[in-house]
Design a protein around this motif. Structure first.
Motif, short mmCIF file in Angstrom:
data_model
loop_
_atom_site.label_atom_id
_atom_site.label_comp_id
_atom_site.label_asym_id
_atom_site.label_seq_id
_atom_site.Cartn_x
_atom_site.Cartn_y
_atom_site.Cartn_z
N UNK A 447 0.84 -1.28 -0.20
CA UNK A 447 0.24 -0.16 0.06
C UNK A 447 0.98 1.06 -0.04
N UNK A 448 0.52 2.31 -0.66
CA UNK A 448 1.07 3.65 -0.58
C UNK A 448 0.25 4.39 0.36
N UNK A 449 1.23 5.08 1.25
CA UNK A 449 0.60 5.94 2.15
C UNK A 449 0.68 7.32 1.47
N UNK A 450 -0.59 7.85 1.18
CA UNK A 450 -0.74 9.16 0.16
C UNK A 450 -0.32 10.32 1.09
N UNK A 451 0.67 11.21 0.73
CA UNK A 451 1.08 12.18 1.29
C UNK A 451 2.28 12.12 2.13
N UNK A 452 2.68 10.97 2.38
CA UNK A 452 3.98 10.70 3.18
C UNK A 452 4.16 11.03 4.46
N UNK A 453 5.35 11.17 4.84
CA UNK A 453 5.92 11.70 6.28
C UNK A 453 5.19 13.10 6.56
N UNK A 454 5.06 14.07 5.54
CA UNK A 454 4.49 15.35 5.77
C UNK A 454 3.03 15.13 6.19
#
Length: 468
Positions: A447-454
């Motif tokens: 899964x890709x976490x949308x928006x990342x660490x920001x």
């Protein structure tokens, strides 16, 4: 005298052409492998490129010195400093002039004086430029010695090339080399080999040129007088070097094929892709969201943008054939880009327009930050952070585990497969490439976490505000 600046934004690499307009001769300092831009500029200015000069054995791009020498018969001025490990293996195959500290040579009426400036590498030299018969220098080509606002890192031989014990030695050599630099007149112009974005330093400025006086006044490295403190600062928090740096050291020392001897890639039909992924590395150059919506199983996603070359160097194997899915008008430039870092096994191209929905059978989902964090805190997913160490040290999600994107292929066995893998980077660009790497290795529930660490930071800050 004529001076021209060439800059490859994809590699953050600078090179220079110095010409004597009276005699019509020119020299190129630290040329890239694609020599066509220099030839065009020389023709426009009525010059003949008769020589090249290398500041050191480069780690981040393929030098064009051998290309020039074998195609045009140019003379190559190469460092004869350092021990036997740092001699150019291909020097005997071309018209090479090996130079040491204090020696000088002329191109027309222009003089270049050699200054041995070890630290980044043992053989590193810089070239001090004198116009006509002037006794005061005009400028210095510093290569990877002094940058705008920074200096060359001393750890690449150890980190990328695996030569143990060289980092501390290089840092001490750099300290002494900088003393010689500071002794130059303040008005001397500084022409470095890299700009912002290069992995050859940790804080390179975006301004292309500088002066000795300005660097003495503003460059952190030239402010430090204590050697021990300098060594500690220089060897701390350097960015992790790309995988391909070790290969560049080898090919720039031993030599690499002339590009005119390499064949253009074969055009393959999209129907061949299933077979191609079994025999070679297949790169899909579409943007990450398009790739997520549907792609051929087994393909890697490296979007064709300004970072393509860097990530190709991180993620592709130099010894295996490469096929690329892209738009036809990009094929030639992609080949040039791959050749710039020695990826010469680019053998096949597939027109992206010919992909069919029946072939794009693999996908992956995007999760919102809240959804991913809730699952992580319930133990339902394994969170993978693919950012670099400096980013991680600057702050990270407590539930995350870090493996650098460029190291996933060799460290994927460390990732558990008993639950889905939720991947993030800083904003979502690198994590999409990471998902493609994992899926190509057979780890499909990703899964890709949308928006990342920001985006994760935003949620964490909101939680803290609610508690207060």
């Amino acid at each position: 005298m004529l001076l021209r600046y060439f800059y490859d934004e994809k590699l953050a690499q600078a090179s220079y052409m110095v010409g004597c307009q009276k005699t019509g001769e020119a020299i190129v300092i630290d040329p890239a492998r694609n020599i066509e831009p220099y030839l065009k500029e020389a023709e426009k200015e009525g010059l003949r490129i008769s020589a090249t000069a290398e500041t050191h054995i480069h780690a981040d791009f393929v030098s064009g010195t051998r290309e020039f020498a074998q195609r045009l018969g140019t003379t190559a001025y190469l460092s004869d400093e350092g021990d036997a490990s740092w001699k150019y293996g291909f020097a005997s195959e071309i018209d090479a002039r090996l130079v040491k500290d204090g020696e000088s040579f002329k191109v027309g009426n222009v003089t270049l004086e050699v200054m041995h400036t070890p630290g980044h590498t043992p053989e590193h030299i810089s070239f001090v430029l004198y116009d006509r018969d002037q006794t005061v220098p005009m400028g210095i080509f510093t290569g990877d010695f002094v940058f705008v606002g920074d200096i060359g890192r001393p750890d690449l031989l150890e980190e990328a090339a695996g030569i143990q014990g060289t980092t501390a030695v290089g840092a001490k050599q750099m300290f002494n080399s900088l003393k010689r630099f500071k002794a130059l007149p303040d008005f001397v112009q500084v022409w470095p080999g890299h700009g912002a974005g290069s992995a050859c330093g940790k804080a390179l400025g975006a301004i292309p040129t500088s002066t000795v006086g300005y660097e003495k006044a503003t460059n952190w490295a030239l402010q430090m007088e204590d050697e021990a403190a300098f060594v500690k600062e220089l060897t701390t928090d350097q960015p992790e070097p790309p995988n391909y740096f070790a290969m560049m050291k080898r090919v720039n020392k031993e030599g690499i094929a002339v590009t005119t001897t390499l064949s253009a890639p074969r055009a393959a039909d999209a129907s061949e892709l299933t077979e191609l992924v079994q025999t070679m590395q297949v790169v899909d150059t579409r943007d990450g969201k398009s790739f997520a919506a549907g792609h051929v199983p087994g393909t890697l996603n490296i979007p064709y943008n300004s970072k393509f070359v860097t990530w190709a160097g991180w993620l592709l194997d130099f010894d295996h054939d490469i096929a690329v899915i892209a738009e036809p008008d990009q094929f030639q430039m992609i080949q040039t880009d791959l050749q710039s870092i020695g990826l010469d096994h680019f053998v096949t191209v597939v027109d992206v327009a010919n992909l069919s929905d029946e072939q794009l059978t693999e996908q992956y989902p995007d999760w919102s930050t809240e959804q991913a964090m809730q699952a992580a805190e319930a133990g339902d997913v394994f969170v993978l952070d693919v950012r670099n160490k400096t980013e991680w040290d600057g702050g990270h999600y407590a539930q995350a585990n870090r493996i650098l994107l460029g190291k996933l292929a060799t460290r994927h066995q460390e990732i558990p497969t008993d639950r889905p893998i939720a991947v993030h980077c800083a904003s979502g660009v690198r994590s999409r490439m990471a998902v493609s790497v994992l899926q190509s290795l057979g780890i499909k529930d990703v899964i890709n976490i949308d928006g990342g660490y920001a985006a994760i930071q935003t949620v964490l800050h909101q939680r803290m505000s609610e508690k207060s």
